[in-house]
Scaffold this motif. Structure first.
Motif, mmCIF file in Angstrom:
data_model
loop_
_atom_site.group_PDB
_atom_site.id
_atom_site.type_symbol
_atom_site.label_atom_id
_atom_site.label_comp_id
_atom_site.label_asym_id
_atom_site.label_seq_id
_atom_site.Cartn_x
_atom_site.Cartn_y
_atom_site.Cartn_z
ATOM 1 N N ARG A 73 -2.703 -4.598 0.760
ATOM 2 C CA ARG A 73 -3.604 -5.302 -0.134
ATOM 3 C C ARG A 73 -3.840 -6.707 0.392
ATOM 4 N N PRO A 74 -4.910 -7.346 -0.076
ATOM 5 C CA PRO A 74 -5.160 -8.726 0.370
ATOM 6 C C PRO A 74 -3.999 -9.633 -0.001
ATOM 7 N N ALA A 82 -9.401 -4.700 -7.293
ATOM 8 C CA ALA A 82 -8.950 -5.491 -8.431
ATOM 9 C C ALA A 82 -9.675 -5.073 -9.704
ATOM 10 N N ASP A 130 -4.149 -12.470 -1.189
ATOM 11 C CA ASP A 130 -4.434 -13.191 -2.429
ATOM 12 C C ASP A 130 -4.698 -12.236 -3.597
ATOM 13 N N TRP A 131 -4.077 -11.045 -3.564
ATOM 14 C CA TRP A 131 -4.207 -10.069 -4.648
ATOM 15 C C TRP A 131 -3.831 -10.723 -5.968
ATOM 16 N N ILE A 132 -4.681 -10.535 -6.997
ATOM 17 C CA ILE A 132 -4.543 -11.344 -8.207
ATOM 18 C C ILE A 132 -3.583 -10.766 -9.236
ATOM 19 N N PHE A 133 -3.135 -9.507 -9.051
ATOM 20 C CA PHE A 133 -2.231 -8.914 -10.029
ATOM 21 C C PHE A 133 -0.797 -8.913 -9.522
ATOM 22 N N ARG A 134 0.129 -9.188 -10.410
ATOM 23 C CA ARG A 134 1.548 -9.151 -10.075
ATOM 24 C C ARG A 134 2.105 -7.760 -10.340
ATOM 25 N N GLY A 165 0.977 -1.504 -8.817
ATOM 26 C CA GLY A 165 -0.339 -1.164 -9.331
ATOM 27 C C GLY A 165 -0.287 -0.075 -10.379
ATOM 28 N N HIS A 167 -6.915 -0.008 -4.549
ATOM 29 C CA HIS A 167 -7.005 -1.253 -3.801
ATOM 30 C C HIS A 167 -8.187 -2.110 -4.255
ATOM 31 N N ARG A 174 -10.983 -0.006 1.393
ATOM 32 C CA ARG A 174 -11.362 0.181 -0.006
ATOM 33 C C ARG A 174 -12.420 1.270 -0.177
ATOM 34 N N GLU A 213 -8.117 -1.930 -10.971
ATOM 35 C CA GLU A 213 -6.782 -2.223 -11.517
ATOM 36 C C GLU A 213 -6.893 -2.770 -12.932
#
Length: 376
Positions: free
Chosen positions: A210-211, A281, A213-217, A220, A279, A181, A284
């Motif tokens: 990306r992690p 959140a 547990d990336w929070i966006f669906r 990017g 990368h 990052r 993003e």
């Protein structure tokens, strides 16, 4: 042979009592007073030298011995970093014992052994002298080494110029082993931390994982937004003004102020913090909010319409300030399509249930026939 290639001063002392060599080579480690020094001998010894009572000849760094002593001098054949460091620490101890505190505080050497493993709790701190003087606790090769600092666990150390400590730390943090990052550190001509928009785009690693547990669906939006800004022939520092002019949005409206703030946040992430923004959140979210504004402005430039934009629908900007279809936009469109279908089915089901309820109620309460009430 040439003299030593070191920072410390060197001299040759006349030794008339020595039947083999008239002159002896010395490395000057600490000064006690006017002409009085602590010096290092070719045998590795540390001694007090009074230049006021002996004949001596100064010796240049990494140079042929002066003609006066050439061929008749007992000199250093080789001096390792560890031997020199050990000599300095022993000289410092002698200075302390002899009351030369000021000389102790002014060492000639301008480099230090420091812990170099970024994961070590003492990272960047000086390695204790006791470890450097103990051959069982430290090993050096050139300007790097190993040191036994925590019992059976060894760690790495490096000899760094004192003036370069901060730059050395920054290189460690932003080098190839950095967090994905973080981008490599870039400074401008004045030495200030600053990366241009092109620097940021060149350093971005989009395929870094990306992690989990990336929070966006979905794909990017950040990288597409940045490529769109570049397609417009702008960078983040001037893109807001360009977009206001090309989109027809009111420059003094609240939406324009919010757009400027979001672009400024993304600009600082790139230019000063120098982060790999696709990368992050936080980046993003900022990018999706910017694209949400663009979609609202496209619908109505003078009075941006945010209805139906709970999910972001834009992906990247073309050179005219409009919107091109991208992977992120396709993803959002599919999500909206699915949501609309679900809402439609829910509405139809509710209408059908309402119709059945009305029919059921009509069967329980039949209408009165025409021509009067029953029994008349």
């Amino acid at each position: 042979m040439a003299s030593l290639d070191i920072l410390e001063q060197q001299v040759c002392l006349e030794m008339p009592a020595d039947p083999n060599f008239t002159w002896h080579h010395r490395v000057m480690l600490r000064r006690l007073g006017a002409g009085i020094w602590i010096g290092l001998t070719p045998d590795g010894g540390v001694e007090r030298i009074d230049l006021n009572v002996v004949t001596f000849v100064p010796v240049a760094r990494n140079a042929v011995m002066p003609a006066r002593v050439f061929g008749d001098v007992y000199q250093f054949g080789r001096l390792t970093e560890q031997q020199l460091r050990a000599g300095h620490h022993e000289a410092a101890a002698l200075v302390d014992l002899m009351g030369g505190g000021v000389a102790h505080a002014l060492p000639l050497v301008n480099a230090e052994w420091v812990f170099s493993d970024p994961s070590h709790r003492q990272y960047g701190a000086a390695v204790p002298s006791a470890l450097l003087l103990n051959p069982a606790a430290s090993v050096t090769r050139g300007s790097v080494g190993l040191v036994d600092h925590d019992g059976p666990v060894w760690t790495t150390m490096e000899r760094v110029m004192l003036a370069d400590i901060e730059d050395w730390k920054e290189e460690k943090r932003s080098g190839p082993g950095r967090d994905p990052r973080v981008l490599p550190l870039v400074r401008d001509g004045g030495g200030e931390r600053f990366a241009t928009f092109r620097d940021s785009l060149a350093g971005i690693v989009e395929d870094a994982p990306r992690p989990a547990d990336w929070i966006f669906r979905g794909p990017g939006a950040t990288a597409e937004l940045m490529r769109g800004v570049r397609a417009a022939g702008e960078d983040l520092s001037g893109y807001h003004e360009y977009y206001v002019r090309s989109s027809g949005m009111s420059a003094e409206g609240p939406v324009a102020h919010k757009h400027r703030e979001l672009i400024s946040i993304l600009f600082l992430m790139n230019a000063f913090d120098q982060l790999n923004v696709p990368h992050l959140a936080s980046a993003e979210l900022v990018s999706r909010l910017i694209l949400q504004i663009h979609q609202a402005v496209k619908k109505c430039p003078k009075n941006p319409d945010f209805r139906g934009l709970s999910m972001m629908t834009m992906s990247k900007l073309d050179s005219a300030g409009g919107v091109l279809t991208g992977e992120f936009a396709k993803f959002v469109a599919e999500e909206q399509k699915s949501e609309a279908f679900t809402l439609k089915q829910t509405r139809l089901y509710a209408e059908e249930q309402e119709s059945r309820e009305k029919e059921k109620n009509a069967g329980k309460h039949p209408k009165t026939p025409k021509g009067g009430a029953k029994g008349e």
